[in-house]
Design a protein around this motif. Structure first.
Motif: not given
Ligand code: ATP
Ligand code: MG
Length: 357
Positions: A21-23, A25, A202-205, A226, A245, A248, A300-301, A303-304
């Motif tokens: 959703t956000a990228s 790869k 991920g960003a959306r799910s 995310g 963003e 965060k 990606g999440g 990496n929080l």
């Protein structure tokens, strides 16, 4: 046409492409011994999903903006200078349907005879509208005898056609499609038999996967991910999602003093994700009488800042961040610029090493 789910790639290099959703790869993987080799990789991020959720790379499963996505994919291929044109792509959990069934052990011939009946019983969509694959993932014995476990995967044909169009427009040849869960197990677990809970944020799910003896045993997802954490910060502090963003990523969960409020804002959403994880873990442990021994976080999440400690405290089992680079060799010319890439590229690398190792 739809045997795209079940294919032997028969090629010595492949591009694993994860359209999120956000990228987007991608990982270019070459056959090599003893491990496949990561020749090159690329990531193209977009922030448009933050301000306009409908303009995300995948607004929803049936409305992939084909031309726009193809343009972004072509841009990524050009920028990264990928040489391989043959690709494998992932289908997100919200666009696919998986179900695990148990049936008596039988010969291959009998399996083929009984499958249409099994499919009709277990797949909720009309059979002519979906492409179906099945994988034997284990055996189990109980008081009624020995049984085999079969994982059914079905993907609407409409989605497959969209992916084929996107790749064609981007100048690539789509050789196979795979669900994210299988790619994640290949890159994060490989042959490790340890019962493992994988959580890909991920960003959306957020994907929730259980792998046991190296096989996918459970695949769920939740819409808390995310973007929900970012939204919680934006709402809580009355700031834009773009700024939220940034904050965060900078501050994460480990903040004290003046940043205390910031660090607590995403927690209710993380707690929802954790509740889902504990639910999946308990269901699996009760049904299979096997203990989940570890949690691997990817996406990606992962990496929080502070997420492993937070998850470990709440779930009560060892938690690590996934490192998909362990499954590949890479030349020193590839700079693995940051530790953040290991979890982010997990799906793309898992797709790329399919049938190559
Ligand atoms: N350092 C970081 N700290 C916190 N969150 C981060 C960090 N880096 C990335 N993220 C978050 O990870 C998410 C993006 O992850 P990823 O690239 O795996 O998503 P995606 O695959 O595009 O989305 P999806 O799988 O939901 O379609 C975003 O919500 C982003 O805010
Ligand atoms: Mg993703």
């Amino acid at each position: 046409m739809f045997n795209i789910l079940k294919s032997f790639l028969g090629t010595n290099s492949i591009l694993g492409v994860d359209i999120g959703t956000a990228s987007i790869k991608a990982a270019e993987i070459v056959q090599s011994s003893p491990k496949p080799r990561l020749k090159n990789y690329g990531i193209l991020k977009t922030y448009s999903h933050l301000s306009r959720p409908n303009s995300a790379i995948q607004a929803n499963s049936l409305k992939i903006v084909e031309d726009e996505t193809a343009k972004l994919l072509a841009e990524l291929v050009k920028k990264s200078n990928f040489k391989t044109k043959e690709a494998v792509a992932s289908i997100p959990s919200f666009s696919s349907f998986t179900t695990l069934i148990e049936m008596p052990i039988m010969s291959e011939v009998d399996m083929i005879k009984t499958m249409p009946f099994q499919i009709k019983q277990h797949i909720p969509l009309p059979i002519e509208e979906v492409a179906i694959d099945w994988i034997k993932i284990g055996e189990r014995e109980d008081e009624t005898g020995k049984k085999q476990q079969i994982l059914f995967i079905s993907i609407p044909k409409e989605i497959i056609i969209k992916y084929q169009n996107i790749f064609k427009l981007a100048g690539l040849k789509l050789k196979a499609l795979e669900i994210e869960g299988l790619a994640l197990i290949r890159s994060l677990v490989a042959n490790d038999p340890t019962p493992t809970l994988i959580v890909d944020i991920g960003a959306r799910s957020t994907n929730i996967i259980i792998s046991d003896s190296g096989f996918l045993k459970l695949n769920n997802f939740t819409d808390f991910a995310g973007a929900s954490l970012t939204q919680a910060i934006a709402n809580g502090l009355g700031i834009s999602t773009r700024r939220a963003e940034e904050l965060k990523k900078q501050k994460g969960l480990k903040t004290g003093g003046a940043d205390f409020e910031l660090s607590t804002l995403p927690q209710p959403y993380l707690d929802v994700i954790i509740k889902e994880l504990i639910g999946a873990k308990n269901r699996y442990e009760n049904n299979y009488k096997r203990k989940i021994e570890r949690v691997i976080i990817s996406g990606g999440g992962a990496n929080l800042i502070g997420i492993t400690e937070y998850f470990e405290n709440q779930i009560g089992i060892p938690t690590v961040i996934g490192n998909s680079f362990l499954q590949v060799n890479y030349p020193s010319s590839i700079q693995l610029v940051s530790r953040e890439l290991g979890p982010e590229l997990a799906v793309a690398i898992g797709l790329g090493v399919k049938n190559l190792s």
